[in-house]
Design an enzyme around this catalytic site. Structure first.
Site, PDB file in Angstrom:
ATOM      1  N   GLU A 321       0.794  -1.225   0.000  1.00 27.84           N
ATOM      2  CA  GLU A 321       0.000   0.000   0.000  1.00 27.84           C
ATOM      3  C   GLU A 321       0.831   1.283   0.000  1.00 27.84           C
ATOM      4  O   GLU A 321       0.488   2.233   0.700  1.00 27.84           O
ATOM      5  CB  GLU A 321      -0.923  -0.021   1.222  1.00 27.84           C
ATOM      6  CG  GLU A 321      -0.209   0.031   2.599  1.00 27.84           C
ATOM      7  CD  GLU A 321       0.150  -1.335   3.186  1.00 27.84           C
ATOM      8  OE1 GLU A 321       0.312  -2.298   2.408  1.00 27.84           O
ATOM      9  OE2 GLU A 321       0.263  -1.422   4.420  1.00 27.84           O
ATOM     10  N   HIS A 345      -8.069  -3.818  -1.463  1.00 28.08           N
ATOM     11  CA  HIS A 345      -7.299  -3.954  -0.217  1.00 28.08           C
ATOM     12  C   HIS A 345      -6.230  -2.865  -0.102  1.00 28.08           C
ATOM     13  O   HIS A 345      -6.158  -2.153   0.908  1.00 28.08           O
ATOM     14  CB  HIS A 345      -6.659  -5.345  -0.160  1.00 28.08           C
ATOM     15  CG  HIS A 345      -5.872  -5.585   1.081  1.00 28.08           C
ATOM     16  ND1 HIS A 345      -6.395  -6.222   2.186  1.00 28.08           N
ATOM     17  CD2 HIS A 345      -4.605  -5.246   1.417  1.00 28.08           C
ATOM     18  CE1 HIS A 345      -5.482  -6.266   3.138  1.00 28.08           C
ATOM     19  NE2 HIS A 345      -4.377  -5.686   2.700  1.00 28.08           N
ATOM     20  N   GLU A 346      -5.418  -2.734  -1.129  1.00 25.55           N
ATOM     21  CA  GLU A 346      -4.323  -1.749  -1.041  1.00 25.55           C
ATOM     22  C   GLU A 346      -4.879  -0.329  -0.967  1.00 25.55           C
ATOM     23  O   GLU A 346      -4.354   0.521  -0.247  1.00 25.55           O
ATOM     24  CB  GLU A 346      -3.349  -1.901  -2.218  1.00 25.55           C
ATOM     25  CG  GLU A 346      -2.716  -3.290  -2.358  1.00 25.55           C
ATOM     26  CD  GLU A 346      -2.210  -3.913  -1.065  1.00 25.55           C
ATOM     27  OE1 GLU A 346      -1.858  -3.168  -0.136  1.00 25.55           O
ATOM     28  OE2 GLU A 346      -2.195  -5.167  -0.978  1.00 25.55           O
ATOM     29  N   HIS A 349      -6.025   0.619   2.518  1.00 26.71           N
ATOM     30  CA  HIS A 349      -4.943   1.040   3.420  1.00 26.71           C
ATOM     31  C   HIS A 349      -4.759   2.568   3.427  1.00 26.71           C
ATOM     32  O   HIS A 349      -4.138   3.098   4.347  1.00 26.71           O
ATOM     33  CB  HIS A 349      -3.622   0.398   3.011  1.00 26.71           C
ATOM     34  CG  HIS A 349      -3.368  -0.948   3.611  1.00 26.71           C
ATOM     35  ND1 HIS A 349      -3.328  -1.175   4.971  1.00 26.71           N
ATOM     36  CD2 HIS A 349      -3.110  -2.156   3.030  1.00 26.71           C
ATOM     37  CE1 HIS A 349      -3.054  -2.465   5.194  1.00 26.71           C
ATOM     38  NE2 HIS A 349      -2.923  -3.079   4.038  1.00 26.71           N
ATOM     39  N   GLU A 368      -4.031  -4.427   9.193  1.00 22.98           N
ATOM     40  CA  GLU A 368      -4.550  -5.408   8.229  1.00 22.98           C
ATOM     41  C   GLU A 368      -5.984  -5.858   8.502  1.00 22.98           C
ATOM     42  O   GLU A 368      -6.724  -6.141   7.564  1.00 22.98           O
ATOM     43  CB  GLU A 368      -3.609  -6.618   8.156  1.00 22.98           C
ATOM     44  CG  GLU A 368      -2.209  -6.298   7.631  1.00 22.98           C
ATOM     45  CD  GLU A 368      -2.183  -5.695   6.220  1.00 22.98           C
ATOM     46  OE1 GLU A 368      -3.197  -5.766   5.506  1.00 22.98           O
ATOM     47  OE2 GLU A 368      -1.125  -5.138   5.850  1.00 22.98           O
ATOM     48  N   ASP A 423       8.347 -10.325  10.284  1.00 22.81           N
ATOM     49  CA  ASP A 423       8.067 -11.161   9.103  1.00 22.81           C
ATOM     50  C   ASP A 423       7.778 -12.609   9.490  1.00 22.81           C
ATOM     51  O   ASP A 423       7.026 -13.304   8.812  1.00 22.81           O
ATOM     52  CB  ASP A 423       9.269 -11.185   8.146  1.00 22.81           C
ATOM     53  CG  ASP A 423       9.405  -9.884   7.380  1.00 22.81           C
ATOM     54  OD1 ASP A 423       8.451  -9.069   7.409  1.00 22.81           O
ATOM     55  OD2 ASP A 423      10.461  -9.672   6.751  1.00 22.81           O
ATOM     56  N   TYR A 431      -5.172 -10.423   9.515  1.00 25.82           N
ATOM     57  CA  TYR A 431      -6.075 -10.088   8.412  1.00 25.82           C
ATOM     58  C   TYR A 431      -7.504 -10.547   8.699  1.00 25.82           C
ATOM     59  O   TYR A 431      -8.408  -9.751   8.901  1.00 25.82           O
ATOM     60  CB  TYR A 431      -5.604 -10.771   7.121  1.00 25.82           C
ATOM     61  CG  TYR A 431      -4.335 -10.191   6.533  1.00 25.82           C
ATOM     62  CD1 TYR A 431      -4.401  -9.331   5.441  1.00 25.82           C
ATOM     63  CD2 TYR A 431      -3.090 -10.500   7.061  1.00 25.82           C
ATOM     64  CE1 TYR A 431      -3.248  -8.800   4.879  1.00 25.82           C
ATOM     65  CE2 TYR A 431      -1.940  -9.971   6.515  1.00 25.82           C
ATOM     66  CZ  TYR A 431      -2.011  -9.118   5.416  1.00 25.82           C
ATOM     67  OH  TYR A 431      -0.875  -8.587   4.882  1.00 25.82           O
TER      68      TYR A 431
END
Ligand code: BES
Ligand code: ZN
Length: 651
Positions: A321, A345-346, A349, A368, A423, A431
């Protein structure tokens, strides 16, 4: 290259809006970010760990930054970088402007990883003067702490540096790795803690900076950034960018390649390699409508333009995003807009994440979860309830399966990342569990009330970063207490702090999927033929549900029948192909192997390839195949994907 006056005015207008929104921003530091990082580097001191875990929720401690955030508040960056494809290096300097939060501060502490530091300076009335700096040994998660000595009044430092070819936040692609095969390509991916591998910076999402940048590139390439990009810029290897709104470091992004631009509306457009441009525009030309419906539901889009950058297929994510310019995998160009929820979705953001940001990576679900919720609302608005429900149902089924396999701690929304790389805790939990939490609130309070709450939440926290605890307090005061007796704080705490999925989680059900389930049962029971499935007008989502719910012990004859009836091995939809290839590996249907090899070599999106490698590694023969193919595929993957798959397949 000059930015035209018109655009400067536009940028200035947005900048003003940003400043107004930003008045509360300094809160981040006033509340006291811890000075020393607290990542436990492998000590087994459990008592200490427990103390740290308690601190986690009550303070703004960013365990993933060395930065002295409580002493020095970064405000603005000026980047001067040469993009050197031969050396695979960004070379130049960054000027870092900052406010001092305390008297007597004598150092600027920054995060770096794999960056060669050549020189540090600070600004005095007489100009720049050289200063001492110390680059500490590398921590495997955090990188190397860079301490720059300051005098007691300067508010600007300059660091001359060069990135190393293996920078975790950059991917340098040879011409062969691009669609056009003639020009090299480089792009950055800073989330979560990779900005430090291409800019020495306080790399915490609690930090916000505006930035200007000058990038020098080979003359025939175009550079773009997460900033204002002038659509009809001249191609001359010298590019200027301005980002007048303060953004966290993980949203600083650049891309350089043989890119062309095509407008989709006054404020939306696509950058892509020429060969992909028309297909991208055809796929994504609902973007303007997406912006419009999101504004209608959740308030103004505050970032000026919204463009897409279509990356080479090795991009390790679906999308990123980056403000004003989302980075997008080409693997969603399906020809029928079936995977454009990624764009929703992006775009979402731009409200949840870019405007209102998680203060630490433990609060990632605030980014998210909200974004997945808004994404699905956009999909419902634009493509109807049936599709939106199917998308929710697919995600929830995926989540239910995923949580069974995750370490329990990673199924908590407000996850504990003590000593870990963010990560490594990546999963569908922030999400889809996050999204279901918000769906639950929507169901309880009613859409109208909940939407009002969300609009206020975005406005109230615009251009700020917040923690889960701050969110809970806001939720309590602005929703729970205003409508007493609907949802209790105990229930909220179960959602946010308890592992696994709560009983009260909504269970989206799609009639279309139920129909498929009964037809599948009939086929498996030998009562009907595949030709009677009614699949002629199935959407991609129906296909995904169908394949995902086939039993894993199908015999080879059944797999062959399916393939003959529906040509699944040849599906050009990358999600359908993924689902089918997963099933084929599980059932040993080796007809797919050549297709699987092409798939793994040509796609670098982690979500699509990692599960396949995992599944392959479960058998000796599969492992042999995985190792052979990975050898071919690995050089084309992004460093992040390489890291993940090295661990699964070995290197
Ligand atoms: N911000 C994420 C990608 C990301 C997350 C990068 C964490 C690095 C660390 C992006 O918005 C995202 O969630 N992308 C998804 C999209 C999907 C949920 C529609 C993806 O890449 O698959
Ligand atoms: Zn996201």
């Amino acid at each position: 290259m000059k930015t035209s006056y018109k655009y400067l005015l536009l940028a200035a207008a947005f900048s003003l809006a940003a400043c107004q929104q930003e008045s509360d921003d300094s809160k981040v530091s006033k509340e006291g970010v811890k000075q020393e990082q607290t990542v436990d580097k492998g000590s087994d001191n459990n008592a200490k760990k427990e103390v740290d875990a308690k601190k986690v929720d009550t303070k703004r401690v960013d365990e993933h930054s060395y930065g002295n955030l409580d002493e020095v508040k970064l405000t603005h960056l000026d980047l001067e970088l040469n993009v050197n494809f031969e050396a695979k290096s960004l070379e130049g300097f960054v000027d870092i402007s900052f406010d001092r939060l305390k008297d007597g501060v004598s150092t600027l502490v920054l995060d770096t990883r794999d960056i060669d530091i050549q020189k540090a300076q600070y600004m005095t009335e007489a100009g720049w003067v050289d200063t001492e700096f110390d680059l500490a040994d590398k921590d495997p998660v955090l990188g190397s702490k860079l301490t720059v000595e300051l005098d007691d009044s300067t508010t600007k430092a300059r660091v001359y540096y060069r990135t190393q070819p293996q920078a975790s936040g950059l991917q340098w692609l040879t011409p062969e790795q691009t669609a056009g095969k003639k020009h090299p390509f480089v792009y950055s991916q800073a989330q979560a803690i990779h900005a430090r591998s291409f800019i020495p910076i306080q790399d915490s999402p609690a930090v916000r900076v505006t930035y200007n940048a000058n990038l020098k590139t080979p003359k025939d390439l175009l550079a773009v950034m997460s900033a204002f990009n002038e659509p009809d810029t001249e191609l001359d290897g010298d590019y200027h960018f301005e980002m007048p709104q303060a953004i966290p470091p993980y949203l600083i992004a650049l891309g350089v390649g043989n890119l062309e631009f095509k407008a989709m509306s006054d404020r939306t457009g696509v950058y892509a390699e020429p060969g992909l441009l028309d297909a991208s525009v055809a796929e994504f030309n609902d973007t303007e409508e997406m912006v419009r419906v999101t504004e209608e539901m959740f308030g103004p889009y505050r970032w000026g333009r919204y463009d897409l950058l279509i990356l080479p297929p090795s991009f390790p994510f679906g999308g990123m995003e980056n403000p004003r310019l989302s980075f997008i995998t080409p693997t969603v160009i399906a020809g029928d807009k079936s995977l454009v929820n990624l764009i929703a979705h992006e775009l979402a953001h731009s409200w949840s994440g870019n405007l209102v940001t998680n203060a630490t990576w433990r609060d990632f679900w605030l980014n998210e979860g909200f974004t997945s919720y808004v994404e699905n609302r956009i999909m419902e608005e634009l493509y109807g309830k049936k599709r939106a429900t199917m998308e929710r149902a697919l995600d929830v089924q995926g989540l239910r399966q995923e949580v069974e396999a995750l370490p329990k701690g990673d199924t908590v929304l407000n996850v504990n990342l003590d000593g870990r790389d963010p990560d490594d805790a990546f999963s569908g939990v922030p999400y889809t569990k996050g999204q279901m939490f918000l769906s639950y609130l929507e169901n309880k309070f009613g859409r109208e009330v909940f939407d009002e709450f969300l609009v206020e939440y975005f406005n109230n926290h615009a251009f700020q970063s917040l923690t889960t605890e701050e969110f809970k307090k806001y939720l309590n005061e602005n929703l729970l207490e205003k409508h007493p007796g609907v949802v209790s704080m105990d229930e909220i705490n179960v959602w946010i702090h308890e592992p696994m999925l709560p009983e009260m989680m909504p269970n989206p059900t799609s009639d279309a999927f139920t129909t498929i389930d009964s037809k599948t049962k009939a086929w498996l029971g030998g009562e009907t033929q595949l030709s009677e499935m009614g699949s002629a007008d199935w959407t991609v989502h129906e296909w995904l549900h169908f394949i995902n719910n086939l039993p894993e012990d199908l015999n080879l004859e059944q797999m062959k029948q399916l393939d003959q009836a529906f040509s699944l091995t040849d599906s050009t939809n990358n999600e359908i192909a993924h689902a089918w290839l997963m099933l084929a590996v599980k059932t040993n249907y080796d007809v797919v192997m050549p297709r699987l090899e092409t798939y793994l070599v040509s796609i670098g999106r982690r979500k699509l390839i990692v599960p396949l490698y995992r599944e392959l590694m479960a058998t000796d023969e599969g492992a042999k195949f995985a190792k052979r193919v990975y050898k071919i595929a690995r050089p084309g993957y992004h460093p992040l994907a390489q890291g993940t798959i090295d661990e699964i397949v070995g290197h």
